[in-house]
Design a protein around this motif. Structure first.
Motif, PDB file in Angstrom:
ATOM      1  N   ARG A 128     -47.111  43.064-190.891  1.00  0.00           N
ATOM      2  CA  ARG A 128     -48.535  42.783-191.120  1.00  0.00           C
ATOM      3  C   ARG A 128     -49.404  43.514-190.098  1.00  0.00           C
ATOM      4  O   ARG A 128     -50.456  44.045-190.428  1.00  0.00           O
ATOM      5  CB  ARG A 128     -48.821  41.278-191.055  1.00  0.00           C
ATOM      6  CG  ARG A 128     -48.259  40.430-192.170  1.00  0.00           C
ATOM      7  CD  ARG A 128     -49.004  40.508-193.494  1.00  0.00           C
ATOM      8  NE  ARG A 128     -50.432  40.702-193.412  1.00  0.00           N
ATOM      9  CZ  ARG A 128     -51.342  39.800-193.037  1.00  0.00           C
ATOM     10  NH1 ARG A 128     -50.985  38.588-192.708  1.00  0.00           N
ATOM     11  NH2 ARG A 128     -52.629  40.098-192.987  1.00  0.00           N
ATOM     12  N   LEU A 129     -48.959  43.536-188.841  1.00  0.00           N
ATOM     13  CA  LEU A 129     -49.713  44.258-187.810  1.00  0.00           C
ATOM     14  C   LEU A 129     -49.800  45.740-188.146  1.00  0.00           C
ATOM     15  O   LEU A 129     -50.854  46.357-187.968  1.00  0.00           O
ATOM     16  CB  LEU A 129     -49.059  44.068-186.431  1.00  0.00           C
ATOM     17  CG  LEU A 129     -49.348  42.746-185.744  1.00  0.00           C
ATOM     18  CD1 LEU A 129     -48.446  42.571-184.526  1.00  0.00           C
ATOM     19  CD2 LEU A 129     -50.815  42.649-185.347  1.00  0.00           C
ATOM     20  N   ALA A 130     -48.727  46.300-188.649  1.00  0.00           N
ATOM     21  CA  ALA A 130     -48.730  47.712-189.039  1.00  0.00           C
ATOM     22  C   ALA A 130     -49.729  47.962-190.160  1.00  0.00           C
ATOM     23  O   ALA A 130     -50.388  49.001-190.194  1.00  0.00           O
ATOM     24  CB  ALA A 130     -47.325  48.162-189.457  1.00  0.00           C
ATOM     25  N   ASP A 134     -52.817  50.583-190.238  1.00  0.00           N
ATOM     26  CA  ASP A 134     -52.988  51.555-191.326  1.00  0.00           C
ATOM     27  C   ASP A 134     -54.291  51.343-192.078  1.00  0.00           C
ATOM     28  O   ASP A 134     -54.619  52.123-192.965  1.00  0.00           O
ATOM     29  CB  ASP A 134     -51.820  51.464-192.316  1.00  0.00           C
ATOM     30  CG  ASP A 134     -50.501  51.880-191.698  1.00  0.00           C
ATOM     31  OD1 ASP A 134     -50.523  52.570-190.659  1.00  0.00           O
ATOM     32  OD2 ASP A 134     -49.443  51.500-192.248  1.00  0.00           O
ATOM     33  N   GLY A 135     -54.981  50.239-191.773  1.00  0.00           N
ATOM     34  CA  GLY A 135     -56.245  49.950-192.436  1.00  0.00           C
ATOM     35  C   GLY A 135     -56.108  49.231-193.755  1.00  0.00           C
ATOM     36  O   GLY A 135     -57.082  49.046-194.471  1.00  0.00           O
ATOM     37  N   ASN A 136     -54.906  48.762-194.099  1.00  0.00           N
ATOM     38  CA  ASN A 136     -54.694  48.085-195.382  1.00  0.00           C
ATOM     39  C   ASN A 136     -55.036  46.602-195.316  1.00  0.00           C
ATOM     40  O   ASN A 136     -55.496  46.038-196.284  1.00  0.00           O
ATOM     41  CB  ASN A 136     -53.230  48.233-195.838  1.00  0.00           C
ATOM     42  CG  ASN A 136     -52.889  49.658-196.142  1.00  0.00           C
ATOM     43  OD1 ASN A 136     -53.760  50.453-196.486  1.00  0.00           O
ATOM     44  ND2 ASN A 136     -51.620  49.999-196.005  1.00  0.00           N
TER      45      ASN A 136
END
Length: 138
Positions: A128-130, A134-136
């Motif tokens: 989730r942090l990634a 990534d802006g998702n």
């Protein structure tokens, strides 16, 4: 609208799907929700499952001794930041995992979960942090 704890129970334990659906979707006033929670421990998971249960009741249920009830609360989209933060510290792994996957979990909550002991929770939080990086944000 559900008008009493006894009505909720009769709706919940019927074999007629129309009435069963009412237990999951109808509204009730705060007093009725709290009465159900206080008088009838067995249906607390179903109480948490209702689509219209208010945050005040979810806050009470988030401290329930039954991890299954807390897990059900953790699945609710409308949780406040305070409830999410409290459940992120829950002793039950399945509750923390649900919070790691929660769409409203903050980056600080996710960072805390990402450093936790249970790898499944930590992995979900890091994922989730990634997505935030990534802006998702989904």
């Amino acid at each position: 609208m559900i008008s009493s704890a006894s009505e909720f129970l009769s709706l919940r334990y019927t074999s007629d799907p129309r009435y069963y659906e009412r237990a999951a979707h109808d509204t009730a006033d705060l007093r009725t929700w709290l009465d159900i929670n206080g008088r009838y421990p067995e249906p607390r998971k179903r109480l948490a499952n209702n689509k219209n249960v208010p945050l005040e009741v979810l806050s009470v249920l988030a401290a329930d001794p039954d991890p299954g009830v807390r897990h059900m609360v953790a699945t609710k989209r409308k949780l406040s930041a305070e409830i999410i933060e409290r459940l992120a510290m829950d002793k039950d792994d399945s509750v923390r995992l649900q919070i790691a996957r929660h769409s409203n979990a903050s980056t600080s909550v996710l960072a805390t979960l990402a450093s936790g002991d249970w790898e499944m929770v930590a992995d979900a939080a890091r994922e989730r942090l990634a997505s935030f990086e990534d802006g998702n944000q989904s």
